[in-house]
Scaffold this active site. Sequence first.
Site: not given
Ligand code: 26W
Length: 768
Positions: A330, A508-509, A514, A616, A620
């Site tokens: 992701h 968003k976060r 971003k 995503t 929306k």
């Molecule tokens: C280990 C810490 C950590 C925590 C969360 C690493 C990575 C994450 C996630 C993978 C971050 C995340 O939420 N990524 C997002 O995933 C969405 C669903 O696929 C995408 O639409 C976003 O672009 C992406 O940033």
Amino acid sequence: MKLNKEEFLADVNAILRGDYACDLASANKKERYNALSKAVMMKAYDAWMKSTQSKQKRCAYFSAEFLMGRAIYSNLLNLGVLDEARKIMSSVGVDLGEFEEVEDAALGNGGLGRLAACYLECAASRDLPLDGYGIRYRYGLFRQTFADGFQHEEGDDWLKWGDPWSVRVEREAVKVVFSDQTVWAVPYDMPIFGYRNGVVNTLRLWQSEPLRPFDFASFNEMKGERIAEENFNATKITDVLYPNDNTMVGKILRLRQQYFMVSASLQDILRKYKKTGKPLSELPEHRVFQLNDTHPVLAIPEMLRLLRLEGLSFEEAFDICSRAFNFTNHTIMAEALEKWDALALKDLLPAVYEQIVTCQQKLEKEGADPNRYYIVKDGIVHMANLAIYVCAKVNGVAQIHTDILKRETFRDWYEKYPDKFVNITNGITPRRWMLLNNPEMAKEIDKRIGTQWHTELSELSKLDPVLTEMLPAFRGIKKKNKEKLAAYIEKAEGVKISPDFAFDVQVKRLHEYKRQLLNALSILYFYYEIKEGRMKDFTPTAFLFGAKAAPGYYNAKAIIKFINEIAKLVNGDEAVSRYMKVVFVQNYNVSYAEKIVCAADISEQISMAGMEASGTGNMKFMLNGTVTLGTMDGANVEICEEAGIENNYIFGARVEDVPDIKKFYSPRQILAENPALKRVVETMIDGTFDDGGTGVLRKLYESIVEGYDPDHYIVLYDFADYVRVKEQLLRDYGTDEFYLKCLKNLAHSGKFSADRSVSDYSRLIWHI
Ligand code: 26W
């Protein structure tokens, strides 16, 4: 499902009597919420049992996060009883809207967690046997407040309203063993209702509990303190969700959480599978696993370990895993790719570590170049490499993202296993993100093309011939949604915004990639242009932000402070606030998103090209009829393909330009050539804003103009083009042509239904 008024009220009253010794006349809101929910759960029980007991092949979606939001309305909607329930309750003087106070289940950080929630709903709605497995955190993502413009975090007590949409299944508890502790994993099952189709899948969330019940004998032997400590250490595992998004923190407790979740789930699944009497070698024909990023990748060595305990050889066990597991990536952010210290992993989980080492040895034996292919190297375990090596399929989440994975992030692996890599573009559920959050718009669409689009979103393109005709209704509904949001924001944030303003939204976060900072700088630029009389006919605009920053992410928190300072300056300036307002809403979450998304005119998706895997939120907004102001990044690219680039507002560097831009990048030179930009950037250090003596704004300034790699996300480079396109957009705003663009987006959002995504997964990966 059908609700019979007398019967349903009798059920609710019976639950109230039994659980709280009261009835509808005397119950309080929390009691009403629990009783009503439980009454619906009881009615859905048969369908749930029927679905879960079917013998078909199932997929288990392993995820450390499920960002479910509020359950009650979406469950009633999917069961087809939302309107009936509203009527029945109002006949006894209860407004169903009163449950808007119920806390969200925020057991996730952002995109990845919300995607998991949408996929569960869509799979059930498509009658695909997909179940979620995760962690029942006692506290979800922190609650955010602002004090003097700074973010503060509080614990998220999401269970304070009770948890009537889950059932505790203690009889299926399993033990999870670490080198230094053994705990119970107790499952809580949440039904996942398909949209009006009678299908009910399951989300199983595990809670950690101490092995021993309180033991008086040992307590009397003066072991009380040790027992208390043991209990504390057991419950600690699932106590809280790590609030990091896209940044890996090497905390052992997080490793414990990950192992806890996958070990419990696999033991549970294997136990049930063995009961069917089928041979383990056939497991992948009946059970497949989707690993949601690297967080659950320990499932692979844990499965190897469990299978070998069953007497299989490593090769046999490996073969099963290589057919059963699949991996979704992701993010390409280097700091998000999970790596664990090999010694720490070995210490905590020796038998699991052994399987990882055996995988590494197998890889070596196959003659793979050790400089390019490794799982354990220099004392570090690379979880993504382990996943790619073993899994049947590896997927990215939007076309541009999958291309980058193949070309860059996992280039070597792609060369070795080209057939493993597939793209599955993300999606969202149109039930929560249109039928539920924008019911008036949904009805307006129903009038024109019927209701088939509820489950086949590409049907929306049938609106094409009637878009012009739909304009007045669209404008009217959007306006109403904006009025509602404005009223809510006034109540929640204490800021008044006019529904006649354009609503320009970035939610968003909070992350540097971003580029909320880019948005902020443009607003400040507009502010001075208006204030000093250079911009005479600025389209009145409300700039809305919503975002949580990871508590330890210094620059992200500085950006929140900066935007809140801008808001104070702008909103407090009578001459300018006639043309613009700035609001950073507090505690942005799924429920807030539902209110915001249907009221937005402009969707800001302005990440540096190549950084946002998909996004995503962009989908929306599109579904709800907004234009995207964005870069060619993530799913924005596909949004433009579907709706037409001419119906969106695209700016900035393309992904293929970024390396060259960065070669000789000089933020100082850009500032020298753009005095207006220089001025707004320098507000961070020239005393315009007060950061309470913390120095956060200066540090933020330094991060974009000084040091070895200044302005890593080329905010300054993209600024001029961003402002140019944003000005054009605001000039267009309000015209029929503008709203036609909005509608064009709505009508062409079909691809971004997660119904389509889960069908793709099923067809290309799961074969369920
Ligand atoms: C280990 C810490 C950590 C925590 C969360 C690493 C990575 C994450 C996630 C993978 C971050 C995340 O939420 N990524 C997002 O995933 C969405 C669903 O696929 C995408 O639409 C976003 O672009 C992406 O940033």
